[in-house]
Design a protein around this motif. Sequence first.
Motif, short mmCIF file in Angstrom:
data_model
loop_
_atom_site.label_atom_id
_atom_site.label_comp_id
_atom_site.label_asym_id
_atom_site.label_seq_id
_atom_site.Cartn_x
_atom_site.Cartn_y
_atom_site.Cartn_z
N THR A 296 10.38 -58.28 49.15
CA THR A 296 11.04 -57.66 47.91
C THR A 296 11.07 -57.73 47.27
N GLY A 297 10.48 -56.52 45.90
CA GLY A 297 9.79 -56.58 44.59
C GLY A 297 8.37 -56.99 45.10
N ALA A 298 7.89 -57.26 46.13
CA ALA A 298 6.67 -57.56 45.31
C ALA A 298 5.52 -56.70 45.53
N THR A 299 4.27 -56.87 45.05
CA THR A 299 2.98 -56.08 45.13
C THR A 299 2.08 -56.42 46.18
N VAL A 300 1.60 -54.69 46.55
CA VAL A 300 1.23 -55.58 48.31
C VAL A 300 -0.62 -53.89 48.14
N TYR A 301 -1.78 -55.19 47.44
CA TYR A 301 -3.32 -54.87 47.26
C TYR A 301 -3.67 -54.01 48.76
N THR A 302 -3.62 -52.38 48.71
CA THR A 302 -4.69 -52.75 49.73
C THR A 302 -5.93 -51.67 49.48
N THR A 303 -6.88 -51.92 50.10
CA THR A 303 -8.07 -50.85 49.52
C THR A 303 -8.26 -49.69 50.47
N LEU A 304 -7.55 -49.23 51.61
CA LEU A 304 -7.07 -47.56 51.93
C LEU A 304 -5.65 -46.84 51.80
N GLU A 305 -5.56 -46.41 51.64
CA GLU A 305 -4.51 -45.21 51.13
C GLU A 305 -3.19 -45.96 52.88
N PRO A 306 -2.27 -46.29 52.69
CA PRO A 306 -1.31 -46.60 54.28
C PRO A 306 -1.20 -45.17 54.67
N CYS A 307 -1.51 -45.36 55.89
CA CYS A 307 -0.63 -44.53 57.01
C CYS A 307 0.26 -43.93 57.10
N THR A 308 0.26 -42.22 56.78
CA THR A 308 1.53 -41.70 57.29
C THR A 308 1.91 -41.61 58.73
N THR A 309 1.43 -41.27 59.59
CA THR A 309 1.43 -41.34 60.73
C THR A 309 0.24 -41.71 61.84
N ARG A 310 1.10 -41.93 63.34
CA ARG A 310 0.56 -43.08 63.76
C ARG A 310 0.73 -42.88 64.98
N THR A 311 0.22 -42.82 66.36
CA THR A 311 0.64 -42.54 67.41
C THR A 311 1.91 -43.67 68.00
N PRO A 312 2.95 -42.60 68.00
CA PRO A 312 4.50 -44.07 69.45
C PRO A 312 3.63 -44.44 70.06
N PRO A 313 4.09 -45.24 69.61
CA PRO A 313 5.59 -46.51 69.32
C PRO A 313 4.69 -47.34 68.05
#
Length: 332
Positions: A191-208
Amino acid sequence: MSTVDDLSKEILADLVHDFRAKNLGSDALSNGYEGPSIAAIGMKYCAEGQYSKVDFDLALKQLEESKFVNSGPMVPYENTPGSQLVFMGMRSKREFVYLKEKGYKAAQKFTPKPKSAAPSSGADADRKFARLAIDEARKSLPENDGRPHPWVGAVVVKDGKVLGTAHRGEVPGNHAEFVALEKNLPNIAVTGATVYTTLEPCTTRTPPKIPCVDRLIERKVARVVIGILDPDDRIRGKGQRKLSNAGIETALFPHDLAMEVEELNRAVTRRPDHPAVDCGAAILFLHVRRADHNRPLRGLDDYSAHAEGRRATPTAKRTRKSGGARSTLREI
């Protein structure tokens, strides 16, 4: 004019900076650790023409011969079956370079020690941790499905300290953000952390499977710094907007580091008409060259707005039949 000696000192200073950022102990100087990619360091110093590749190779050789640094990983010699000449022992694959104790001590003569009383600026910290995310992305593992996949790294930081890192393929079939949060830090409060990611986080994934954006929101991180947005017109910027709508601050990597992420992923960006196959598999169109625009692009929304005014990149062919929907880069 800059010399090989100057470059040797700059490389050594970079390795000290990386060593301190990783919060490693003195035993790592003796036993070894996974340091920055040799290719990434070479790109940093040779890209702008200040040094040549020959300068870089000689500078690194000088550091190794002085026993200031070492390279890795170490693997057994591969002998040709039936050969009368057999090599025993280990050799370095020369994929990364790391500090040795002698090099750490030598660097103290010209590398300033970190000042705990005066923390670095936000921009300096973002650059440092974005660099760590890129280094982590270079560790990404290929998948045996015959398709190109992007190189993605993630770094979780809280109160200026690295809580955890991850890269694509570290856990087969899983995205870097998922591995960082759910596999490497399942019981650590982020909580309150910063995440550095080289690619925009996904909004859709194949369930589950659960989208990375939802995991970031669920874990209540305060800020996400993104290397590049997804280039697919159908989904570009959706991850950033969903984070913003959830009250999570977003920002972009410095421009030169974002360009490095694009270069790292050149294998999947070489063909702009390539079908959408994975998380940001075609990132060629994200950053607009200065010649294409009269002003710099300042933020994620600015990038998206500009992109929407340009010709849309070719979309992927249908890969699903259910409901006529198409898989996006970030679903897979």
